[in-house]
Write a protein that holds these residues in place. Sequence first.
Motif, PDB file in Angstrom:
ATOM      1  N   UNK A  93      52.061  73.556  10.599  1.00  0.00           N
ATOM      2  CA  UNK A  93      54.053  73.410  11.100  1.00  0.00           C
ATOM      3  C   UNK A  93      53.842  72.262  11.951  1.00  0.00           C
ATOM      4  N   UNK A  94      54.576  71.311  11.650  1.00  0.00           N
ATOM      5  CA  UNK A  94      55.467  70.085  12.893  1.00  0.00           C
ATOM      6  C   UNK A  94      56.011  70.634  13.386  1.00  0.00           C
ATOM      7  N   UNK A  95      56.471  70.598  14.541  1.00  0.00           N
ATOM      8  CA  UNK A  95      57.849  71.171  15.702  1.00  0.00           C
ATOM      9  C   UNK A  95      58.722  70.941  15.839  1.00  0.00           C
ATOM     10  N   UNK A  96      59.569  70.980  15.962  1.00  0.00           N
ATOM     11  CA  UNK A  96      61.447  69.814  16.269  1.00  0.00           C
ATOM     12  C   UNK A  96      60.714  69.570  17.046  1.00  0.00           C
ATOM     13  N   UNK A  97      60.019  69.783  18.288  1.00  0.00           N
ATOM     14  CA  UNK A  97      60.367  69.342  19.477  1.00  0.00           C
ATOM     15  C   UNK A  97      58.030  68.766  19.264  1.00  0.00           C
ATOM     16  N   UNK A  98      58.009  67.332  20.096  1.00  0.00           N
ATOM     17  CA  UNK A  98      56.617  67.136  19.367  1.00  0.00           C
ATOM     18  C   UNK A  98      55.695  67.647  19.924  1.00  0.00           C
ATOM     19  N   UNK A  99      54.861  67.841  19.326  1.00  0.00           N
ATOM     20  CA  UNK A  99      53.524  68.656  20.445  1.00  0.00           C
ATOM     21  C   UNK A  99      52.383  67.495  19.961  1.00  0.00           C
ATOM     22  N   UNK A 100      51.925  66.593  20.473  1.00  0.00           N
ATOM     23  CA  UNK A 100      51.270  65.332  20.456  1.00  0.00           C
ATOM     24  C   UNK A 100      50.752  65.497  21.828  1.00  0.00           C
ATOM     25  N   UNK A 101      49.265  64.775  21.306  1.00  0.00           N
ATOM     26  CA  UNK A 101      48.006  64.726  23.428  1.00  0.00           C
ATOM     27  C   UNK A 101      48.719  63.540  23.702  1.00  0.00           C
ATOM     28  N   UNK A 102      50.208  63.242  24.623  1.00  0.00           N
ATOM     29  CA  UNK A 102      50.563  61.884  25.166  1.00  0.00           C
ATOM     30  C   UNK A 102      49.423  60.875  25.388  1.00  0.00           C
ATOM     31  N   UNK A 103      47.637  61.570  26.429  1.00  0.00           N
ATOM     32  CA  UNK A 103      47.201  60.864  26.652  1.00  0.00           C
ATOM     33  C   UNK A 103      46.258  60.079  25.541  1.00  0.00           C
ATOM     34  N   UNK A 104      46.216  60.644  24.761  1.00  0.00           N
ATOM     35  CA  UNK A 104      45.253  60.514  23.877  1.00  0.00           C
ATOM     36  C   UNK A 104      45.491  59.367  22.919  1.00  0.00           C
ATOM     37  N   UNK A 105      44.769  58.315  21.764  1.00  0.00           N
ATOM     38  CA  UNK A 105      44.995  57.940  21.251  1.00  0.00           C
ATOM     39  C   UNK A 105      45.421  58.362  20.333  1.00  0.00           C
ATOM     40  N   UNK A 106      45.801  58.307  19.124  1.00  0.00           N
ATOM     41  CA  UNK A 106      46.338  58.233  17.809  1.00  0.00           C
ATOM     42  C   UNK A 106      45.722  59.069  17.061  1.00  0.00           C
ATOM     43  N   UNK A 107      44.164  58.239  17.430  1.00  0.00           N
ATOM     44  CA  UNK A 107      43.135  58.665  17.009  1.00  0.00           C
ATOM     45  C   UNK A 107      42.497  59.941  16.735  1.00  0.00           C
ATOM     46  N   UNK A 108      42.866  59.940  18.571  1.00  0.00           N
ATOM     47  CA  UNK A 108      42.196  60.632  18.635  1.00  0.00           C
ATOM     48  C   UNK A 108      42.908  62.611  18.075  1.00  0.00           C
ATOM     49  N   UNK A 109      43.891  62.486  18.351  1.00  0.00           N
ATOM     50  CA  UNK A 109      45.222  63.408  18.213  1.00  0.00           C
ATOM     51  C   UNK A 109      45.368  63.647  16.279  1.00  0.00           C
ATOM     52  N   UNK A 110      44.646  62.856  15.527  1.00  0.00           N
ATOM     53  CA  UNK A 110      44.667  63.106  14.732  1.00  0.00           C
ATOM     54  C   UNK A 110      43.326  63.766  13.868  1.00  0.00           C
ATOM     55  N   UNK A 111      41.713  63.476  15.412  1.00  0.00           N
ATOM     56  CA  UNK A 111      40.727  63.603  15.262  1.00  0.00           C
ATOM     57  C   UNK A 111      41.113  65.548  15.194  1.00  0.00           C
ATOM     58  N   UNK A 112      42.031  65.875  16.007  1.00  0.00           N
ATOM     59  CA  UNK A 112      42.043  66.996  16.503  1.00  0.00           C
ATOM     60  C   UNK A 112      42.268  67.991  15.243  1.00  0.00           C
ATOM     61  N   UNK A 113      42.842  68.044  14.729  1.00  0.00           N
ATOM     62  CA  UNK A 113      43.449  67.828  13.166  1.00  0.00           C
ATOM     63  C   UNK A 113      42.376  67.821  12.509  1.00  0.00           C
TER      64      UNK A 113
END
Length: 248
Positions: free
Chosen positions: A95-115
Amino acid sequence: MAAMTAPAAAPSAEPLLSTKGVTRWFGGLCAVDHVDFTLPAGEIRALIGPNGAGKSTFVGLLAGRILPTEGRVTFAGEDVTRLPAHARMARGMAYTFQITSIFANLALFDNVALAVQRRLAPGQSLATEVEAALARVGLDDRLDQPAGDLSYGHQRLLEIAMGLAQNPRLLILDEPTQGLSDGEIEGFKVLVREVAKDATVLLIEHNMDVVMSLADRITVLDMGAVLAEGTPAEIHADPAVQRAYLGG
């Protein structure tokens, strides 16, 4: 003798996702009112309706972020009504949120790696899986960039990549084109059609051009209840939908 017409293929006996009488009260307000909903596997379904129609609450009930006051939610043949969001994710919802729920201080790689780590099988390469998910949304050239430095539209694309990285059976996209340029929206349409080859998509979207060009079927909510359901052509021609939402 007239030629026989081949019978249509029988629909799947069991939908991927369904609700029966799902209702949610907030104090004296009924935000979702006894909704029966069925989503077959492999479909792109759009959920639309005016502001305040109950769309976000209903999707929260589907995803497990909100529990119903009454009614039942079934996913892949299992009653998940009381399961929390993380347990539904483990069963194949993203589920992707209406308001973004990313980790702003992490790199894109690390955000996706968590998933990716939630479903990585032995022998699979974390880096390969992350880069593949980012490539699908056109962000694979920004692996080391902090997510908070992205434009709002690109943050939405990152969040979609995080959803895709889970290899979901059901991908729920809440206002995914908000903040995207016209060119990015066209790329998003291509992406959704590709995703739909392997997963079911539920799209909550205000951009009617996107809805009408992507959806196999559309469900319209109004005042917390289902107002209409049908193909894009049927919904566009529905007088009740015209009055409530499309401005006809």
